[in-house]
Scaffold this motif. Structure first.
Motif, PDB file in Angstrom:
ATOM      1  N   ALA A  98     -47.149 -80.628  32.189  1.00 45.65           N
ATOM      2  CA  ALA A  98     -48.419 -80.176  32.758  1.00 45.65           C
ATOM      3  C   ALA A  98     -48.572 -80.687  34.186  1.00 45.65           C
ATOM      4  N   ASP A  99     -49.300 -79.907  34.970  1.00 47.37           N
ATOM      5  CA  ASP A  99     -49.611 -80.300  36.349  1.00 47.37           C
ATOM      6  C   ASP A  99     -50.896 -81.112  36.410  1.00 47.37           C
ATOM      7  N   PHE A 100     -51.786 -80.858  35.472  1.00 47.31           N
ATOM      8  CA  PHE A 100     -53.062 -81.581  35.413  1.00 47.31           C
ATOM      9  C   PHE A 100     -53.572 -81.572  33.977  1.00 47.31           C
ATOM     10  N   ALA A 101     -54.480 -82.493  33.687  1.00 47.29           N
ATOM     11  CA  ALA A 101     -55.053 -82.588  32.336  1.00 47.29           C
ATOM     12  C   ALA A 101     -56.424 -83.224  32.427  1.00 47.29           C
ATOM     13  N   LEU A 102     -57.283 -82.884  31.470  1.00 41.23           N
ATOM     14  CA  LEU A 102     -58.594 -83.525  31.325  1.00 41.23           C
ATOM     15  C   LEU A 102     -58.547 -84.340  30.046  1.00 41.23           C
ATOM     16  N   LEU A 103     -58.491 -85.680  30.216  1.00 45.69           N
ATOM     17  CA  LEU A 103     -58.288 -86.590  29.093  1.00 45.69           C
ATOM     18  C   LEU A 103     -59.169 -87.828  29.251  1.00 45.69           C
ATOM     19  N   PRO A 104     -59.309 -88.645  28.221  1.00 43.65           N
ATOM     20  CA  PRO A 104     -60.106 -89.861  28.341  1.00 43.65           C
ATOM     21  C   PRO A 104     -59.544 -90.809  29.403  1.00 43.65           C
ATOM     22  N   GLU A 105     -60.438 -91.428  30.135  1.00 47.65           N
ATOM     23  CA  GLU A 105     -60.040 -92.401  31.153  1.00 47.65           C
ATOM     24  C   GLU A 105     -59.148 -93.485  30.547  1.00 47.65           C
TER      25      GLU A 105
END
Length: 375
Positions: A246-253
């Motif tokens: 993946a180039d980017f992801a939205l995940l927990p800090e």
């Protein structure tokens, strides 16, 4: 009778008395040694977000051999994603449930309550983490501006990095987040998108069921190459395979912080906080039915208090979590400090808090997502 003879007689009498007493004692029934009571086992189901931290603390708690009503408390920790509990119901019942539960967030408890799962909060929050963007730095430069839904979505519509001015060798744009119907984090990504589209943190049923929103989000969903290969913790796959996944992801800090060194050593990465913030605040709850005994309730409370003590709170930061009972700067901030140059903040994460919609709305948006996946 001479004095010596009197002394001799007294010695003989004393000796006979001792022998007689010992024989009497031997004839008395022997009191059995009491059998120690087995430990009082307390199962605590824990969100995967806090499982490693809570497991460590449970081991320390058990070493203290704390007792309640004459029994040693033994905490047993199991990992459980909250979406398993509230999405369909029936996983736990009055006859089969953990005594205590640390879910991802308060809204998970609310959803579970609507599904008939009865827990009451003992501690509103033990620690927290929130969803943030992680994007490899060269990709961030190609997108331009701040990384958030208003730049990620148009980039996903473009489809390829060449069309965005990036290198042709980068290929198609690849996004990552967990499958929503299998992960509370994945469901949280949908809420983050809905709040960004609506420009409102107070999500209504209309916001998540809006067909225009769902059409707007679909290119980002399509940009996820394979949900099955990402699994429920895409961070582990990203850490081992980097931009090939993946180039980017939205995940927990917290996920990003734990794996930051491994990821960044392969290729520089940048973090960005969404304008609308979804926080996982991890409450501690105990089963509220009559099935929970007084000893179990007291034991659960003792463990909750243990997790709220300063030593345990400081350790939470070592797992990428933000402690709820003390300031982050009072804890071990080494994971956070190592990533500040990449965009991590030590202060309270910025962003407008998201208030989630009802469980029925949640089920509706998950049903829509499944229909996309099967089409």
């Amino acid at each position: 009778m001479s004095r010596s003879r009197i002394v001799f007689v007294l010695i003989i009498v004393a000796a006979l008395a001792v022998v007689g007493a010992s024989q009497l004692v031997n004839r008395l029934p022997v009191t059995p040694t009491p059998t120690p009571r087995p430990p009082l086992q307390i199962e605590v189901a824990v969100t995967p977000l806090a499982y490693d931290w809570v497991s460590e603390q449970a081991a320390l708690f058990n070493q203290q051999r704390t007792q309640v009503e004459g029994q040693v408390i033994e905490v047993r920790v199991t990992s459980r994603d909250g979406i398993d509990i509230w999405q369909t119901g029936g996983v736990w019942s009055s006859a089969n449930h953990p005594v205590a539960w640390i879910p991802e967030a308060a809204f998970v408890l609310d959803y579970a309550s609507e599904a008939g799962v009865r827990y009451e909060v003992l501690t509103p929050s033990l620690a927290s983490t929130s969803l943030i963007w992680g994007i490899f730095s060269d990709r961030a430069n190609a997108i331009g501006k701040t990384t958030d839904w208003d730049t990620i979505q148009p980039a996903s519509v473009k489809g390829s990095w060449k069309d965005l001015g990036g290198q042709e060798s980068w290929g198609f744009i690849k996004a990552a987040f967990p499958l929503p119907q299998r992960s509370t984090v994945g469901y949280g990504v949908l809420l983050s998108a809905a709040a960004s589209y609506a420009k409102n943190g107070q999500l209504s049923p209309q916001n998540v069921s809006n067909r225009d929103f769902q059409t707007w989000l679909q290119p980002v969903i399509t940009a996820v190459p394979n949900f099955a290969s990402l699994g429920q913790q895409p961070i582990t796959v990203l850490a081992s395979r980097g931009v090939s996944v993946a180039d980017f992801a939205l995940l927990p800090e917290s996920d990003w912080l734990v794996y930051y060194d491994r990821i960044n050593s392969r290729q520089p990465i940048h973090f960005a906080y969404p304008a609308y913030k979804l926080t996982f605040d991890m409450p501690f709850a105990v089963w509220s039915g009559a099935e929970t005994t007084s000893a179990e309730r007291i034991s659960a409370k003792q463990f909750a208090d243990f997790l709220g003590q300063q030593a345990a709170q400081k350790r939470s930061a070592a797992f990428g979590l933000r402690p709820s009972k003390l300031d982050l700067n009072s804890a071990d901030v080494s994971l956070f400090s190592a990533a500040t140059s990449a965009g991590i903040v030590l202060d309270t994460p910025p962003g407008t808090p998201i208030n989630v919609p009802s469980r029925s709305s949640a089920l509706g948006v998950l049903s829509w997502f499944r229909s996309i996946q099967s089409s």
